[in-house]
Design a protein around this motif. Sequence first.
Motif, PDB file in Angstrom:
ATOM      1  N   ASN A  52       0.811  -1.221   0.000  1.00  0.00           N
ATOM      2  CA  ASN A  52       0.000   0.000   0.000  1.00  0.00           C
ATOM      3  C   ASN A  52       0.846   1.274   0.000  1.00  0.00           C
ATOM      4  O   ASN A  52       0.303   2.377  -0.014  1.00  0.00           O
ATOM      5  CB  ASN A  52      -0.952   0.012   1.198  1.00  0.00           C
ATOM      6  CG  ASN A  52      -1.932  -1.132   1.136  1.00  0.00           C
ATOM      7  OD1 ASN A  52      -2.422  -1.477   0.067  1.00  0.00           O
ATOM      8  ND2 ASN A  52      -2.204  -1.736   2.275  1.00  0.00           N
ATOM      9  N   SER A  72       1.056   6.091   2.556  1.00  0.00           N
ATOM     10  CA  SER A  72       0.431   4.839   2.120  1.00  0.00           C
ATOM     11  C   SER A  72      -0.997   5.094   1.703  1.00  0.00           C
ATOM     12  O   SER A  72      -1.625   6.057   2.130  1.00  0.00           O
ATOM     13  CB  SER A  72       0.440   3.822   3.261  1.00  0.00           C
ATOM     14  OG  SER A  72       1.750   3.530   3.665  1.00  0.00           O
ATOM     15  N   ARG A  75      -6.619   1.318   2.751  1.00  0.00           N
ATOM     16  CA  ARG A  75      -7.483   0.251   2.243  1.00  0.00           C
ATOM     17  C   ARG A  75      -8.617   0.019   3.242  1.00  0.00           C
ATOM     18  O   ARG A  75      -8.508   0.382   4.409  1.00  0.00           O
ATOM     19  CB  ARG A  75      -6.698  -1.048   2.054  1.00  0.00           C
ATOM     20  CG  ARG A  75      -5.564  -0.945   1.074  1.00  0.00           C
ATOM     21  CD  ARG A  75      -6.066  -0.905  -0.334  1.00  0.00           C
ATOM     22  NE  ARG A  75      -4.931  -0.918  -1.257  1.00  0.00           N
ATOM     23  CZ  ARG A  75      -5.032  -0.635  -2.517  1.00  0.00           C
ATOM     24  NH1 ARG A  75      -6.183  -0.305  -3.037  1.00  0.00           N
ATOM     25  NH2 ARG A  75      -3.966  -0.671  -3.292  1.00  0.00           N
ATOM     26  N   ASN A  78      -8.394  -0.665   7.385  1.00  0.00           N
ATOM     27  CA  ASN A  78      -7.062  -0.336   7.894  1.00  0.00           C
ATOM     28  C   ASN A  78      -7.104  -0.054   9.390  1.00  0.00           C
ATOM     29  O   ASN A  78      -8.145   0.319   9.942  1.00  0.00           O
ATOM     30  CB  ASN A  78      -6.439   0.823   7.106  1.00  0.00           C
ATOM     31  CG  ASN A  78      -7.179   2.124   7.310  1.00  0.00           C
ATOM     32  OD1 ASN A  78      -7.034   2.793   8.334  1.00  0.00           O
ATOM     33  ND2 ASN A  78      -8.008   2.483   6.324  1.00  0.00           N
TER      34      ASN A  78
END
Length: 158
Positions: A52, A72, A75, A78
């Motif tokens: 990521n 990053s 997603r 997370n």
Amino acid sequence: MIDVMPPVTLRTARIGDAAGMAAVQNAIYSAGLRDSPVTTPQMTNIYLTNPNRISCVVATEGDRIIGFQVLSLARSGNEYGVPPGWGIVGTHIHPDVARQGVGGKLFELSLTAARRAGLRHIDAPIAAENRPALAYYQSLGFRPYREAEGRIPHRLDL
């Protein structure tokens, strides 16, 4: 005799930087600004080989890493509760060189990477007790936007 420090160099982090990055985070831990120490393999997994990762840059003085910053892509699910598709930024500066502009220089590179990646928002999940980090991110234009246990998440809209 005058002790002259080498100039600060910024560059993309490499696998071989993991030990130096761990040394920075462990110095931050020793200063009471991190919850736990880290290992070199953790640095490799979390920052250098993380799928990521958008950007990871280091600041060096000579051969010594004095700070680094990672950006990053968030997603779903997370650990910080950041909305998917946002950026998550983390800044780690050795206490010996804190408040000397290193973090701001690193963020210039991360901001360029964020824009190149098409991010619209960046979250900085800051520990509530880390007053230097709170001040740093606010100086960059980040603002608190939600509540989280033990953290004061800040966001920057691009």
